[in-house]
Scaffold this motif. Structure first.
Motif, short mmCIF file in Angstrom:
data_model
loop_
_atom_site.label_atom_id
_atom_site.label_comp_id
_atom_site.label_asym_id
_atom_site.label_seq_id
_atom_site.Cartn_x
_atom_site.Cartn_y
_atom_site.Cartn_z
N VAL A 151 -2.35 -2.08 -10.96
CA VAL A 151 -3.56 -1.56 -10.33
C VAL A 151 -4.73 -2.36 -10.91
CG1 VAL A 151 -5.07 0.43 -9.97
CG2 VAL A 151 -2.58 0.75 -10.10
N GLN A 196 -10.97 -3.57 -7.25
CA GLN A 196 -11.22 -4.10 -5.91
C GLN A 196 -12.51 -4.93 -5.86
OE1 GLN A 196 -11.54 -0.48 -3.62
NE2 GLN A 196 -13.76 -0.32 -3.88
N ASP A 221 -3.84 -5.97 -1.34
CA ASP A 221 -3.65 -4.54 -1.53
C ASP A 221 -2.42 -4.02 -0.79
OD1 ASP A 221 -4.37 -2.10 -2.62
OD2 ASP A 221 -5.62 -1.53 -0.92
N LEU A 222 -1.61 -3.25 -1.51
CA LEU A 222 -0.38 -2.63 -1.00
C LEU A 222 0.71 -3.64 -0.66
CD1 LEU A 222 -1.76 0.28 1.21
CD2 LEU A 222 -0.41 0.50 -0.88
N LEU A 235 -2.04 -3.01 -6.20
CA LEU A 235 -2.96 -2.02 -5.69
C LEU A 235 -4.37 -2.29 -6.20
CD1 LEU A 235 -0.74 1.13 -6.36
CD2 LEU A 235 -1.21 0.14 -4.12
N CYS A 267 -8.26 -0.80 -6.71
CA CYS A 267 -8.91 0.49 -6.86
C CYS A 267 -10.42 0.34 -7.00
CB CYS A 267 -8.37 1.22 -8.11
SG CYS A 267 -8.89 0.47 -9.67
N ASP A 285 -9.87 7.68 -7.49
CA ASP A 285 -9.18 6.59 -6.79
C ASP A 285 -8.18 5.90 -7.72
OD1 ASP A 285 -8.84 5.07 -4.34
OD2 ASP A 285 -9.69 3.39 -5.46
N LYS A 288 -5.25 8.14 -7.97
CA LYS A 288 -4.50 8.12 -6.71
C LYS A 288 -3.52 6.94 -6.70
CE LYS A 288 -5.22 7.64 -1.71
NZ LYS A 288 -6.27 7.45 -0.65
N LYS A 289 -3.97 5.78 -7.16
CA LYS A 289 -3.12 4.58 -7.15
C LYS A 289 -1.99 4.69 -8.19
CE LYS A 289 -5.75 3.26 -3.95
NZ LYS A 289 -6.78 2.23 -3.96
N TRP A 319 0.58 7.04 -6.80
CA TRP A 319 1.36 6.37 -5.74
C TRP A 319 2.52 5.61 -6.34
CZ3 TRP A 319 3.17 1.62 -4.46
CH2 TRP A 319 3.64 1.44 -3.16
#
Length: 381
Positions: free
Chosen positions: A306, A309, A319-320, A324, A326, A333, A336-337, A340
């Motif tokens: 992570v 961004q 991203d993805l 990831l 963030c 956020d 959240k990552k 995931w």
């Protein structure tokens, strides 16, 4: 060709070092192995004068002295004298330093002076929410005027720096930081379930406050999660410890959740891969980076990463797909990552494999080394 790097951070056992030191160590030995002369000059961590040969690299650590009000001047003067002495015996082709490094350095005829944009005072002023210090800003401008050429480690640091400073119509070449994929590679050791790893200087701009707050949210869903924080402490201008401040504020507020957070302290460069390998996810929510070494290093090991961004984040991670991205100012956020990754282990493993291939292609040591050699030869020609 004889390349001389100026840095006080060249890794030394038992002492902390930063990203510039890691970069120089990564390129210096391979350059020496290819038959180039390589020297590193910097101020020592101690009041000792050291000269040693390590992996073909000549390292000169000038003894640390404290002269109230004039330490900076004496340091520049002693480094200038050391360059002159080495140049007389083994002519230097290139002197490379960071943004402030040429401000008061005496330039010697026959040497080309290069500034590599590692992230200077102007660059980080915005992300640290502070005004540009007149004295440091003046030094940086003076240093830029004296450079013969520049290297930007990301497109972002190149374009963002020129919002504040002029390159004076001199060449600016884009060359990413190299990643030593022989050191940073999948190790195949057991992962500690739900362990989160952070590496870097423990300070505000690295997003550590937001990460700790994000961990509180992660802990609500995964109460056995742990956060390992690897890196040296940062000191406020008055000498106060940033880690101590965190323990008195954020950690106290967390109560028993704080027991799952460990401040490990500085870790030897060669030991970092093991720390990454043990973690289920590596998280680096920096407010700003020039490129950042930690994210692609962990990616090279096939880890789920992570990263911020902001800044060069999108240059480093799709991203993805390869990791990831963030919002580093949003604990929700970041959490959240992390969640995931914990909940999508198969997809995270696939992402890690893609990340490894991406880093090998873009940041591979041999590729980046060749680009640096070509750059040095071009400015000498």
């Amino acid at each position: 060709m004889h390349v001389c790097y100026l840095t006080n951070e060249y890794p030394k056992p038992g002492y902390p070092h930063g990203g510039i030191g890691s970069f120089v160590k990564t390129v210096a030995a391979p350059l020496a192995q290819r038959g180039y002369q390589v020297s590193v000059i910097g101020i020592n961590y101690t009041a000792d004068q050291e000269e040693l040969l390590e992996d073909g690299v000549h390292i000169y650590r000038i003894k640390k002295e404290i002269k109230k009000g004039w330490t900076w001047w004496h340091n520049f003067n002693r480094i200038s004298k050391k360059i002159a002495a080495i140049h007389q015996e083994q002519p230097i082709s290139i002197v490379e330093t960071s943004e402030l490094g040429l401000a008061f350095l005496k330039k010697a005829p026959g040497i080309k002076y290069v500034i590599r944009l590692h992230g200077g005072h102007h660059f980080f002023a915005e992300s640290e929410d502070r005004k540009v210090n007149f004295w440091k800003g003046w030094q940086e401008k003076r240093s830029f005027r004296k450079a013969d050429a520049f290297v930007a480690v990301s497109n972002y640091v190149k374009t963002h720096t020129e919002n504040y400073l002029s390159y004076h119509n001199k060449e600016v070449t884009l060359i990413s930081y190299p990643i030593n994929t022989s050191l940073f590679q999948p190790l195949g050791i057991p992962i500690v379930k739900h362990q989160i790893a952070f590496a870097g200087t423990v300070c505000k701009k690295k997003g550590i406050v937001e990460l700790i707050r994000a961990f509180e949210l992660v802990n609500q869903k995964f109460p056995k999660a742990t956060l390992m924080i690897y890196g040296r402490d940062w000191l406020f201008p008055n000498g106060e410890s940033f880690i101590r401040m965190l323990k008195q504020t954020e950690m106290t507020r967390l109560g028993t959740v704080a027991d799952a957070i460990t401040f490990v302290g500085p870790v030897a460069f060669e030991s970092i891969p093991v720390k990454y390998a043990q973690a289920e996810v590596c998280v680096f929510p920096s407010h700003m980076e020039t490129q950042g070494l930690v994210a692609p290093e962990a990616m090279a090991m096939g880890k789920a990463v992570v990263f911020t961004q902001l800044g060069p984040g999108p240059e480093t991670i799709v991203d993805l797909e390869t990791g990831l991205l963030c919002d580093p100012y949003s604990p929700a956020d970041i959490a959240k990552k992390i969640v995931w990754v914990f909940e999508n282990q198969l997809a995270a493993a696939t992402m890690g494999n893609k990340a490894k291939d991406f880093v090998t292609h873009k940041y591979g040591l041999e590729t980046i080394l060749e680009k640096n050699i070509n750059f040095y030869n071009a400015i000498l020609d």
